[in-house]
Design an enzyme around this catalytic site. Structure first.
Site, PDB file in Angstrom:
ATOM      1  N   GLY A 190      35.917  -4.759 -51.428  1.00 15.44           N
ATOM      2  CA  GLY A 190      37.065  -3.727 -51.478  1.00 15.44           C
ATOM      3  C   GLY A 190      36.597  -3.054 -52.822  1.00 15.44           C
ATOM      4  O   GLY A 190      37.852  -2.232 -53.271  1.00 15.44           O
ATOM      5  N   SER A 191      35.374  -2.716 -53.263  1.00 17.41           N
ATOM      6  CA  SER A 191      35.298  -2.095 -54.566  1.00 17.41           C
ATOM      7  C   SER A 191      35.446  -0.618 -54.134  1.00 17.41           C
ATOM      8  O   SER A 191      36.333   0.169 -54.932  1.00 17.41           O
ATOM      9  CB  SER A 191      33.747  -2.199 -54.965  1.00 17.41           C
ATOM     10  OG  SER A 191      32.970  -1.457 -54.032  1.00 17.41           O
ATOM     11  N   ASN A 192      35.509   0.035 -53.052  1.00 22.46           N
ATOM     12  CA  ASN A 192      35.629   1.448 -52.813  1.00 22.46           C
ATOM     13  C   ASN A 192      37.088   1.393 -52.760  1.00 22.46           C
ATOM     14  O   ASN A 192      37.863   2.469 -53.031  1.00 22.46           O
ATOM     15  CB  ASN A 192      34.929   1.764 -51.554  1.00 22.46           C
ATOM     16  CG  ASN A 192      33.470   2.314 -51.887  1.00 22.46           C
ATOM     17  OD1 ASN A 192      33.314   3.166 -52.290  1.00 22.46           O
ATOM     18  ND2 ASN A 192      32.631   1.361 -51.598  1.00 22.46           N
ATOM     19  N   LYS A 229      42.030  -2.327 -27.374  1.00 23.08           N
ATOM     20  CA  LYS A 229      42.952  -1.239 -27.050  1.00 23.08           C
ATOM     21  C   LYS A 229      44.244  -1.656 -27.966  1.00 23.08           C
ATOM     22  O   LYS A 229      44.709  -0.686 -28.685  1.00 23.08           O
ATOM     23  CB  LYS A 229      43.097  -1.054 -25.737  1.00 23.08           C
ATOM     24  CG  LYS A 229      43.798   0.222 -25.275  1.00 23.08           C
ATOM     25  CD  LYS A 229      43.762   0.433 -23.855  1.00 23.08           C
ATOM     26  CE  LYS A 229      44.618   1.543 -23.528  1.00 23.08           C
ATOM     27  NZ  LYS A 229      45.112   1.507 -21.986  1.00 23.08           N
ATOM     28  N   MET A 274      34.313  -2.626 -41.606  1.00 23.18           N
ATOM     29  CA  MET A 274      33.293  -2.759 -40.456  1.00 23.18           C
ATOM     30  C   MET A 274      33.417  -3.047 -38.799  1.00 23.18           C
ATOM     31  O   MET A 274      33.025  -3.745 -38.311  1.00 23.18           O
ATOM     32  CB  MET A 274      32.662  -4.234 -41.023  1.00 23.18           C
ATOM     33  CG  MET A 274      32.003  -4.155 -42.514  1.00 23.18           C
ATOM     34  SD  MET A 274      30.856  -2.709 -42.594  1.00 23.18           S
ATOM     35  CE  MET A 274      30.388  -3.040 -44.309  1.00 23.18           C
ATOM     36  N   ARG A 275      34.292  -1.965 -38.607  1.00 21.60           N
ATOM     37  CA  ARG A 275      34.604  -1.979 -36.901  1.00 21.60           C
ATOM     38  C   ARG A 275      34.656  -0.446 -36.738  1.00 21.60           C
ATOM     39  O   ARG A 275      34.914   0.376 -37.477  1.00 21.60           O
ATOM     40  CB  ARG A 275      36.004  -2.521 -36.936  1.00 21.60           C
ATOM     41  CG  ARG A 275      36.098  -3.223 -35.560  1.00 21.60           C
ATOM     42  CD  ARG A 275      37.829  -3.815 -35.921  1.00 21.60           C
ATOM     43  NE  ARG A 275      37.681  -5.237 -36.120  1.00 21.60           N
ATOM     44  CZ  ARG A 275      37.281  -6.445 -35.595  1.00 21.60           C
ATOM     45  NH1 ARG A 275      36.854  -6.167 -34.361  1.00 21.60           N
ATOM     46  NH2 ARG A 275      37.239  -7.217 -36.279  1.00 21.60           N
ATOM     47  N   LEU A 276      34.019  -0.294 -35.594  1.00 21.72           N
ATOM     48  CA  LEU A 276      33.858   0.894 -35.103  1.00 21.72           C
ATOM     49  C   LEU A 276      35.466   1.476 -34.485  1.00 21.72           C
ATOM     50  O   LEU A 276      35.581   0.578 -33.652  1.00 21.72           O
ATOM     51  CB  LEU A 276      32.664   1.071 -33.843  1.00 21.72           C
ATOM     52  CG  LEU A 276      31.959   2.246 -33.950  1.00 21.72           C
ATOM     53  CD1 LEU A 276      31.373   2.705 -35.086  1.00 21.72           C
ATOM     54  CD2 LEU A 276      31.155   2.199 -32.821  1.00 21.72           C
ATOM     55  N   ASN A 306      34.336   8.200 -43.746  1.00 19.88           N
ATOM     56  CA  ASN A 306      33.991   7.052 -44.176  1.00 19.88           C
ATOM     57  C   ASN A 306      32.662   7.376 -45.238  1.00 19.88           C
ATOM     58  O   ASN A 306      32.201   8.397 -45.356  1.00 19.88           O
ATOM     59  CB  ASN A 306      33.298   6.605 -42.959  1.00 19.88           C
ATOM     60  CG  ASN A 306      32.462   5.355 -43.051  1.00 19.88           C
ATOM     61  OD1 ASN A 306      33.090   4.423 -43.597  1.00 19.88           O
ATOM     62  ND2 ASN A 306      31.291   5.321 -42.318  1.00 19.88           N
ATOM     63  N   HIS A 335      29.287   5.776 -46.401  1.00 23.33           N
ATOM     64  CA  HIS A 335      27.976   4.835 -45.860  1.00 23.33           C
ATOM     65  C   HIS A 335      26.787   4.798 -46.874  1.00 23.33           C
ATOM     66  O   HIS A 335      26.410   5.791 -47.486  1.00 23.33           O
ATOM     67  CB  HIS A 335      27.572   5.427 -44.608  1.00 23.33           C
ATOM     68  CG  HIS A 335      26.845   4.686 -43.799  1.00 23.33           C
ATOM     69  ND1 HIS A 335      26.730   3.498 -43.283  1.00 23.33           N
ATOM     70  CD2 HIS A 335      25.136   4.862 -43.755  1.00 23.33           C
ATOM     71  CE1 HIS A 335      25.515   3.061 -42.670  1.00 23.33           C
ATOM     72  NE2 HIS A 335      24.833   3.576 -43.313  1.00 23.33           N
TER      73      HIS A 335
HETATM   74  C1  GAR Z   1      29.923  -0.028 -48.998  1.00 20.92           C
HETATM   75  O1  GAR Z   1      28.866  -0.216 -49.569  1.00 20.92           O
HETATM   76  C2  GAR Z   1      30.193   0.955 -47.699  1.00 20.92           C
HETATM   77  O2  GAR Z   1      29.534   1.981 -47.927  1.00 20.92           O
HETATM   78  C3  GAR Z   1      29.469  -0.211 -46.733  1.00 20.92           C
HETATM   79  O3  GAR Z   1      30.091  -1.334 -47.131  1.00 20.92           O
HETATM   80  C4  GAR Z   1      30.295  -1.370 -48.423  1.00 20.92           C
HETATM   81  C5  GAR Z   1      31.685  -2.013 -48.768  1.00 20.92           C
HETATM   82  O4  GAR Z   1      31.818  -2.438 -50.077  1.00 20.92           O
HETATM   83  N1  GAR Z   1      30.093   0.510 -45.489  1.00 20.92           N
HETATM   84  C6  GAR Z   1      29.198   0.502 -44.489  1.00 20.92           C
HETATM   85  O5  GAR Z   1      28.326   0.088 -44.487  1.00 20.92           O
HETATM   86  C7  GAR Z   1      29.658   1.132 -43.219  1.00 20.92           C
HETATM   87  N2  GAR Z   1      28.859   1.335 -42.056  1.00 20.92           N
HETATM   88  P1  GAR Z   1      33.148  -2.450 -50.728  1.00 20.92           P
HETATM   89  O6  GAR Z   1      33.829  -3.536 -50.000  1.00 20.92           O
HETATM   90  O7  GAR Z   1      32.895  -3.154 -51.913  1.00 20.92           O
HETATM   91  O8  GAR Z   1      33.937  -1.062 -50.834  1.00 20.92           O
END
Ligand code: GAR
Length: 205
Positions: A15-17, A67, A91-93, A114, A116
């Protein structure tokens, strides 16, 4: 006064983002509000880091079919009158049906974004940084993009390369990747707050 633009953050892990967005959101109030964090993992560390933020965390695990799972998420988003979804390590589409529904609710605007950790279209999907390192890339990168019905395929909003340092550990590299992610994501949040990115409000027919 114009009501705040309401944003839900989706996260599955550290969850840093999400935290960078919540912190920036606090400073940008009342132009924006981040009242809801959706998480799909009961053990996600992010759930223990939300103290002090005016955010509700909704743990919606996928113990049912996709669904129904997504219908539960949509219901929560509707209740909280959310305008934008910011995926932050979720991490889910999201299914095409979900993305289409969200677009319909927002007058055709694609208000899901998103972050990435690669220079898309290179290395979509999981473990992007590790795969880029394994392939011997001299540059890693970060991409902020709109979410469409594919995996990491939507229109690019911002992208920045990150040169690798010789002998750098994976841990140190990941820290720099995360710092760059936070920078791109909070800049976009500021653009939304300032009206530089047009926002269509939630409107359910
Ligand atoms: C981040 O690096 C994000 O870009 C990546 O997961 C990490 C989550 O870090 N997302 C993907 O790879 C999506 N395809 P966080 O939980 O510290 O934010």
């Amino acid at each position: 006064m114009t009501p705040a633009i309401r944003i839900a953050v989706f996260a599955s892990g550290a969850g840093s983002n999400a935290l960078a967005l919540l912190q920036a959101g606090r400073e940008l109030a009342p132009a924006v509000a981040l009242p809801l964090l959706i998480c799909d993992q009961p053990t996600a560390p992010v759930l223990g880091k939300l103290e002090g933020f005016a955010v509700e965390s909704a743990l919606i695990v996928r113990d049912i079919d996709k669904k129904t799972h997504e219908a539960n998420i949509l219901e929560k988003l509707q209740e909280a009158r959310i305008d934008w979804i910011f995926l932050a390590g979720y991490m889910r589409l999201l299914s095409p049906a979900f993305v289409q529904q969200w677009q319909r609710w927002h007058g055709g605007a694609q208000q899901i974004v998103n972050i990435h950790p690669s220079l898309l279209p290179a290395y979509p999907g999981l473990d992007a940084v590790q795969r880029a390192v394994d392939a011997g890339e001299t540059h890693i990168g970060v991409t902020l993009h709109h979410v469409d019905q594919g995996m990491d395929t939507g229109a690019i909003i911002a992208q920045q390369a990150l040169p690798r340092h010789p002998g750098e550990t994976m841990h140190a590299l990941m820290q720099r990747v995360h710092a760059l992610e936070h920078q791109l994501y909070t800049r976009f949040l500021r653009d939304v707050a300032a009206g530089r990115v047009p926002t269509r409000r939630l409107r359910i027919a």
